[in-house]
Scaffold this active site. Structure first.
Site: not given
Ligand code: GBH
Length: 483
Positions: A26, A83, A129, A175-176, A316, A318, A386, A434, A441-442
């Site tokens: 990232q 981290r 990761h 990670n996750e 982690n 959110y 996170e 985070w 952001e992937w």
């Molecule tokens: C983390 O993933 C990661 O470890 C980190 O790399 C990333 O940048 C950070 O959180 C912020 O996203 O659109 O309803 O299908 C969190 C896992 C996976 C949560 C994908 C949100 C999409 C939900 N994420 N997910 S949805």
């Protein structure tokens, strides 16, 4: 929205650690610099048509070339911990146990670790990761081949402990794992997006991937404890993510069961074998039947032996969602435990105000409940590895830097930790926001900014946001208040 309480800046223990978190793909850029090999993300982010908002992280924040400036930035914010993750294909370009080591890649991480320590910042290092070397995916499907992956991952981990373990005292293996299994191998919105290819079986592969992760984790914990722990004296564990789930209809016993079951399928899947040393949760066996792999007698012994070595639950977290029980029997390929999730409940109440991403809403009371849920089930110290959010409308530098939405989110989530510690008796040892800076952001590319430092992706200039100063100051005063 006016419904949430204002930030109270409640106290935290004097020894509570705060830090920032990032991941190699990232932020680093330098995609093919100094002999780095390709990872599955280098491939996935270049697919045509794009699955990543038309964007890749070939350059991203260019942290690979700006690392000293970034450490200086963290130093100015007074963080205790940083981290970050190691890019496997930067240190072993082809990834396999017989493939050569890239000394320039090793030198980069040595330089980073030394610079952190020179500023009194403790490195917390994630081995994986999400960026598997492309070559191990080409050779045997990476996570899809448990024995091959485990042997290659053990060698990679051994290299990291040997070269960095004299100075790194906190390790995270994966990670996750939920996201690796479900998002990368079932719905395919993350690399390698395996389920998109012909001949894949999404009924069983996500569970096999999870199995590979659990066994590879346990093997590496075992190796660390035997070969490195006695001299290096560090901690090792895993990082799990997961929402807190409230019942869609609080009066419905089926919905209450569904909310509990959803968390068991999300976190218990990994935390039960890894931290309790037991089989997969009974609810998962009942729903998934033969789709869920079995542990052999040797593997059960490995899990039992290594479970107590894991020194913390890396969390982690959110957001919060509602879970509703479906009345139909589970579909043959269901992976949720026969539930439907939503952000609005039966009375039309939302979990909380929406951030810059639809799935992420501000719900600090759910966070407090999740801390209690994890503590009660696993009884191991929790580290928040996170937490953070993108702000709504964070598209120009003025609103981006004056990030009131984020400051409020972070403040409320820290209050929730304080309540969990002092009112509920939960053991929480640290908080890593985070993220240090806006980054890739992937699948959302650069469209979502999670940083407490703004990055202009044209000039690569870094500008701390007000939330960065808020965290610096609130940790100063909250921790004084507690001592
Ligand atoms: C983390 O993933 C990661 O470890 C980190 O790399 C990333 O940048 C950070 O959180 C912020 O996203 O659109 O309803 O299908 C969190 C896992 C996976 C949560 C994908 C949100 C999409 C939900 N994420 N997910 S949805």
């Amino acid at each position: 929205s006016g419904h949430e309480p204002p930030v109270e800046d409640l106290p935290l223990p004097a020894d509570f650690a705060w830090g920032t978190a990032t991941a190699a793909y990232q932020i680093e850029g330098g995609a093919s610099q100094d002999g780095k090999g390709k990872s599955i993300w280098d491939t996935y982010s270049h697919l045509e048509p794009s699955h990543t908002n038309g964007e890749n992280a070939d350059i991203s924040c260019d942290h690979y070339n700006r690392m000293p400036e970034d450490v200086e930035l963290m130093n100015s914010l007074g963080v205790d911990v940083y981290r970050f993750s190691i890019s496997w294909s930067r240190v072993i370009p082809l990834g396999g146990r017989n493939d050569p080591v890239n000394e320039k890649g090793v030198a980069f991480y040595n330089g980073l670790i030394d610079r952190l320590l020179a500023h009194g910042i403790a490195p917390v290092v994630t081995l994986y990761h999400w960026d598997a070397p492309q070559e191990i995916y080409n050779r045997y499907g990476a996570f899809l081949n448990t024995e091959e992956f485990r042997a290659d991952f053990e060698r990679y981990a051994r290299l990291c402990f040997t070269r960095f373990g004299d100075r790194v005292k906190k390790w995270v293996t994966f990670n996750e794992p939920y996201i690796i299994s479900i998002f990368a191998h079932l719905n395919g919105t993350l690399a390698p997006g395996h389920c998109r290819e012909a001949g894949t079986d999404t009924k069983t592969e996500p569970w096999r991937v999870g199995h590979t992760i659990i066994l590879s984790h346990a093997a590496v914990v075992d190796m660390y404890a035997q070969d490195f722990g006695p001299s290096q004296k560090g901690d090792i564990s895993i990082v799990l993510n997961g929402h807190f789930y409230e019942p869609y209809d609080a009066a419905s016993p089926a919905d209450r069961d569904a909310a509990e079951r959803r968390m068991v399928f999300y976190m218990g899947w990994f935390a039960d074998p890894v931290l309790l040393g037991t089989d997969y949760p009974a609810e998962m066996r009942a729903y998934l039947g033969a789709r869920l792999p079995e542990f052999t007698a040797d593997e059960r012994a490995l899990l039992r032996r290594t479970a107590p070595i894991n020194a913390f639950y890396g969390m982690n977290h959110y957001s919060t969602k509602y879970a509703r029980a479906l009345s139909e029997p589970p579909a043959a390929d269901d992976w949720t435990g026969n539930i439907e999730e939503s952000s609005v409940n039966s009375e039309g109440k939302e979990t909380g105000p929406v951030s810059g991403l639809g799935w992420l809403r501000v719900a600090p009371s759910g966070f407090r409940k999740l801390l209690n849920w994890v503590w009660k089930r696993y009884r191991v110290p929790i580290i928040i590895t996170e937490n953070g959010c993108p702000c709504p409308g964070e598209d120009d530098v003025v609103t981006a830097v004056d990030d009131k939405f984020r400051q409020r989110y972070l403040g409320l989530y820290l209050d929730a930790i304080s309540r969990a510690i002092y009112e509920d008796g939960v053991v929480v040892k640290g908080y890593y926001v985070w993220s240090l800076m806006d980054n890739y952001e992937w699948s959302a590319g650069y469209s979502a900014r999670f940083g407490i430092v703004h990055v202009d992706f044209k000039t690569l200039q870094r500008t701390p946001k007000n939330s960065a100063y808020y965290l610096r100051d609130t940790f100063r005063s909250r921790r004084k208040a507690a001592s």
